[in-house]
Design a protein around this motif. Structure first.
Motif, mmCIF file in Angstrom:
data_model
loop_
_atom_site.group_PDB
_atom_site.id
_atom_site.type_symbol
_atom_site.label_atom_id
_atom_site.label_comp_id
_atom_site.label_asym_id
_atom_site.label_seq_id
_atom_site.Cartn_x
_atom_site.Cartn_y
_atom_site.Cartn_z
ATOM 1 N N ILE A 112 9.785 1.074 17.218
ATOM 2 C CA ILE A 112 10.760 0.018 16.918
ATOM 3 C C ILE A 112 11.552 0.321 15.653
ATOM 4 N N GLY A 113 11.356 1.496 15.069
ATOM 5 C CA GLY A 113 12.120 1.882 13.891
ATOM 6 C C GLY A 113 11.745 1.130 12.643
ATOM 7 N N ALA A 114 10.470 0.811 12.485
ATOM 8 C CA ALA A 114 9.985 0.079 11.308
ATOM 9 C C ALA A 114 9.154 0.998 10.429
ATOM 10 N N GLU A 115 9.175 0.700 9.140
ATOM 11 C CA GLU A 115 8.352 1.454 8.215
ATOM 12 C C GLU A 115 6.906 0.956 8.300
ATOM 13 N N PRO A 116 5.933 1.852 8.427
ATOM 14 C CA PRO A 116 4.526 1.417 8.460
ATOM 15 C C PRO A 116 4.011 1.115 7.051
ATOM 16 N N GLY A 171 -5.093 -8.484 6.032
ATOM 17 C CA GLY A 171 -5.554 -8.517 4.652
ATOM 18 C C GLY A 171 -7.068 -8.571 4.569
ATOM 19 N N CYS A 172 -7.632 -9.727 4.904
ATOM 20 C CA CYS A 172 -9.090 -9.892 4.853
ATOM 21 C C CYS A 172 -9.792 -8.921 5.796
ATOM 22 N N VAL A 173 -9.147 -8.599 6.918
ATOM 23 C CA VAL A 173 -9.748 -7.657 7.863
ATOM 24 C C VAL A 173 -9.969 -6.299 7.203
ATOM 25 N N ALA A 174 -9.071 -5.915 6.294
ATOM 26 C CA ALA A 174 -9.151 -4.595 5.678
ATOM 27 C C ALA A 174 -10.405 -4.451 4.815
ATOM 28 N N HIS A 175 -10.683 -5.445 3.972
ATOM 29 C CA HIS A 175 -11.880 -5.326 3.129
ATOM 30 C C HIS A 175 -13.135 -5.812 3.825
ATOM 31 N N GLY A 176 -12.954 -6.612 4.879
ATOM 32 C CA GLY A 176 -14.108 -7.055 5.645
ATOM 33 C C GLY A 176 -15.122 -7.812 4.813
ATOM 34 N N ASP A 177 -16.379 -7.686 5.213
ATOM 35 C CA ASP A 177 -17.470 -8.326 4.491
ATOM 36 C C ASP A 177 -18.086 -7.373 3.472
ATOM 37 N N GLY A 178 -17.290 -6.440 2.998
ATOM 38 C CA GLY A 178 -17.815 -5.514 2.009
ATOM 39 C C GLY A 178 -17.957 -4.105 2.541
ATOM 40 N N LEU A 179 -18.783 -3.327 1.887
ATOM 41 C CA LEU A 179 -18.893 -1.900 2.149
ATOM 42 C C LEU A 179 -19.187 -1.583 3.609
ATOM 43 N N GLU A 180 -20.129 -2.280 4.227
ATOM 44 C CA GLU A 180 -20.540 -1.953 5.587
ATOM 45 C C GLU A 180 -19.538 -2.420 6.641
ATOM 46 N N GLY A 187 10.328 -7.958 7.340
ATOM 47 C CA GLY A 187 9.325 -7.239 8.119
ATOM 48 C C GLY A 187 8.361 -8.190 8.778
ATOM 49 N N ALA A 188 7.350 -7.635 9.403
ATOM 50 C CA ALA A 188 6.348 -8.435 10.117
ATOM 51 C C ALA A 188 4.972 -8.127 9.566
ATOM 52 N N PHE A 189 4.221 -9.180 9.295
ATOM 53 C CA PHE A 189 2.840 -9.048 8.829
ATOM 54 C C PHE A 189 1.912 -9.274 10.016
ATOM 55 N N PHE A 190 1.084 -8.288 10.300
ATOM 56 C CA PHE A 190 0.119 -8.420 11.391
ATOM 57 C C PHE A 190 -1.276 -8.596 10.802
ATOM 58 N N GLU A 191 -2.008 -9.565 11.312
ATOM 59 C CA GLU A 191 -3.393 -9.792 10.899
ATOM 60 C C GLU A 191 -4.241 -9.899 12.157
ATOM 61 N N ASP A 192 -5.287 -9.104 12.246
ATOM 62 C CA ASP A 192 -6.182 -9.165 13.400
ATOM 63 C C ASP A 192 -7.056 -10.406 13.267
ATOM 64 N N ILE A 193 -6.497 -11.539 13.657
ATOM 65 C CA ILE A 193 -7.172 -12.834 13.588
ATOM 66 C C ILE A 193 -6.821 -13.618 14.847
ATOM 67 N N HIS A 233 13.594 -7.227 14.839
ATOM 68 C CA HIS A 233 14.119 -6.062 14.131
ATOM 69 C C HIS A 233 13.510 -5.938 12.739
ATOM 70 N N PRO A 234 12.179 -5.958 12.678
ATOM 71 C CA PRO A 234 11.540 -5.843 11.359
ATOM 72 C C PRO A 234 11.748 -4.440 10.796
ATOM 73 N N ARG A 235 11.992 -4.358 9.494
ATOM 74 C CA ARG A 235 12.175 -3.060 8.852
ATOM 75 C C ARG A 235 10.840 -2.461 8.431
ATOM 76 N N PHE A 236 9.802 -3.281 8.471
ATOM 77 C CA PHE A 236 8.465 -2.751 8.202
ATOM 78 C C PHE A 236 7.440 -3.560 8.981
ATOM 79 N N ILE A 237 6.285 -2.956 9.220
ATOM 80 C CA ILE A 237 5.153 -3.638 9.841
ATOM 81 C C ILE A 237 3.949 -3.434 8.931
#
Length: 549
Positions: free
Chosen positions: A507-511, A456-465, A251-257, A447-451
């Motif tokens: 693209i037929g990939a699992e999210p 990672g770090c973008v998801a938790h950010g700098d905390g609650l806010e 699969g493919a790992f996407f990071e907003d960086i 042809h990644p089977r998942f995206i």
């Protein structure tokens, strides 16, 4: 076996006459500011010192957001009555904290802690002692402000709770200076059982041996296996015992960086389209990074201001007020290092606008080269006095890579502008608010089977806010909530959960969406000076229920 131990443990002959005890010297090198961690040297007579490994680190400091910030300065080692070793050290020359870690054998170290003991001032050369009468430890240090120095101390019984820092008059520091490998180092000398030295030596040598194995490369096989002879093997497949292998392994790992989303995979060509860039995006390090970033006026007869009174939506509270005194003046956006277009391709321009002062007039929209060449242009309907979305289709006359967008009011007066957008019609799969066709296709061709998204770090950010909340990344673009990107820039949320899932479907990939677990990593500021910080369990469960379910 003898050959192995003579290589890995060259002290075999020496062990026949092992001493009962020896001396160890604990220090951190000054040549790299202490970034190599805690080192040891040993001696029988305190005269001849043997470095354990070539700059081998038995303990590295984990304080700070980035590796360059993780320093161990002036470590002080103390052997407690219960047999436990305690190390304290300074982390830098600015923060009012010291670091602490404990170990039973100088090899296996427990957690590190960084108590905030001084609100104003630094904590340099900390020392550690134990008061038998009071049954507590005392940590003292020097706080330096220019040429002025003050000595402070705190006490603790468990290295969890500390007393308030108090100034003291006398500072006792019994560190020593020794020459280790022809370099002067400062640290603590302790007499220890030989088993301690033996454990340090074996740990370093075993680690070095493992690292040599991990460093092996196939390019060296001809040399490493030169004495081996070729063999022939016959392999028979047993089809009756075949095992199914999952088709979801690639699969493919996407990071907003590094502008992977805005300015990258997301096809938007306008930078800072929402006028929501803020100094806080870059933690105040870039004074030009504000709501006017990437925007300029065509000339001095046009003035640009940022306002927040009666915005389109509370989630996008800032917008531009463009005042022009003569027709021909206006606003320019530079895009992401220039705007690239393809000949004969169509581009959708959209903007939310209203007239603030003056008569209702049209907006002329142009894609212009730095030499003045006009590559595409169009005109909106007359602008109303209430917020309204306006659209214009521009068709490129030629291919160009470094254009600017011009917004030119056709009447003098003041116009409010927000959510300025320029999108290629020909996106991946023709999706509106979609992805760049070339970049998305490059991913699809794997042809990644998942995206995995949005990172990672973008998801938790700098905390609650600053946590990534999927509900704020769906719906009309003007109601999505932009925010600081953990990696030091801005995320519009234009590429949000809907677009990610849509791409996976195309693209037929699992999210595989990444959901914050309530523990920001050390790239964030949460927890203090970039340390991992979490939310209290019950509080986090309430947040999870509210924001994710």
């Amino acid at each position: 076996m003898f050959l192995f131990w003579s290589i890995v443990y060259p002290f075999t002959a020496f062990t026949r006459t092992q001493p009962d005890s020896a001396y160890v010297f604990a220090y951190a090198q000054t040549k790299d500011g202490g970034r190599n961690g805690l080192h040891f040297a040993w001696s029988i007579d305190k005269q001849t010192w043997h470095q354990i490994g070539q700059e081998y680190s038995f303990l590295r400091c984990d304080y700070g957001r980035w590796r360059a910030q993780k320093r161990m300065v002036a470590p002080f080692l103390y052997h407690a009555l219960d047999g436990l070793w305690h190390a304290v050290w300074a982390v830098n020359e600015s923060d009012g904290v010291f670091a602490h870690a404990a170990s039973p054998d100088l090899v296996h170290w427990q957690r590190q802690s960084y108590p905030p003991i001084l609100e104003k001032g630094n904590c340099l050369t900390p020392t550690l002692s134990f008061d038998k009468n009071q049954q507590h430890y005392t940590i003292s240090w020097i706080s330096q402000n220019g040429t002025k120095e003050q000595v402070y101390a705190v006490t603790t019984a468990d290295f969890k709770e500390y007393s308030r820092a108090q100034p003291i008059e006398k500072f006792i520091d019994d560190r020593q200076e020794l020459f280790i490998n022809n370099r002067k180092e400062t640290g603590k000398v302790h007499r220890v059982a030989w088993s301690i030295v033996d454990g340090l030596i074996k740990t370093q040598q075993l680690t070095t041996y493992k690292e040599s194995l991990w460093a092996e490369r196939a390019t060296n096989d001809d040399t490493r296996f030169s004495e081996l002879k070729s063999i022939e093997a016959k392999i028979t497949l047993d089809a009756a015992n075949q095992k199914k292998i999952s088709d979801l392994l690639l699969g493919a790992f996407f990071e907003d960086i590094n502008y992977a989303a805005d300015g990258g995979l997301y096809a938007e060509l306008i930078q800072n389209r929402d006028f929501e860039y803020a100094l806080s995006d870059k933690e105040g390090k870039d004074k030009n990074w504000d709501a006017t970033m990437a925007w300029t006026t065509t000339d001095k007869s046009a003035q640009l201001q940022i306002d927040s009174l009666s915005p389109i939506h509370i989630n996008n509270k800032h917008y531009a007020l463009l005042q022009v005194n003569q027709v021909g003046s206006g606003l320019i956006n530079e895009g992401f290092d220039g705007i690239a277009i393809q000949a004969q391709e169509a581009y959708n321009f959209t903007v939310f606008a209203r007239t603030s002062k003056g008569k209702a007039g049209k907006l002329r929209i142009r894609l212009k080269g730095k030499d003045g060449t006009i590559y595409a242009e169009g005109q909106t309907d007359p602008i109303d006095h209430a917020w309204k979305k306006y659209e214009v289709t521009l068709r490129a006359k030629q291919t160009a890579a470094d254009l600017q967008l011009e917004i030119l009011p056709q009447t003098a007066g003041t116009t409010a502008l927000d959510m300025v957008s320029l999108f290629p019609v020909n996106t991946f799969k023709g999706r509106k608010n979609g992805l760049r066709r070339d970049l998305a296709q490059a991913i699809a061709d794997i042809h990644p089977r998942f995206i995995r998204f949005p990172g990672g770090c973008v998801a938790h950010g700098d905390g609650l806010e600053n946590m990534y909340r999927w509900k704020q990344t769906i719906g009309p673009l003007e109601v999505r909530k932009p925010q600081r990107n953990l990696w030091g820039y801005h995320q519009t949320a234009g590429l949000g959960y809907f677009e990610y899932f849509q791409f996976c479907e195309d693209i037929g990939a699992e999210p595989i969406p990444v959901v914050a677990a309530g523990v920001p990593c050390q790239n964030s500021d949460t927890g203090g000076a970039g340390q991992q910080g979490g939310f209290r369990w019950m509080k986090w469960m309430l947040i999870f229920k509210k924001c994710w379910i």
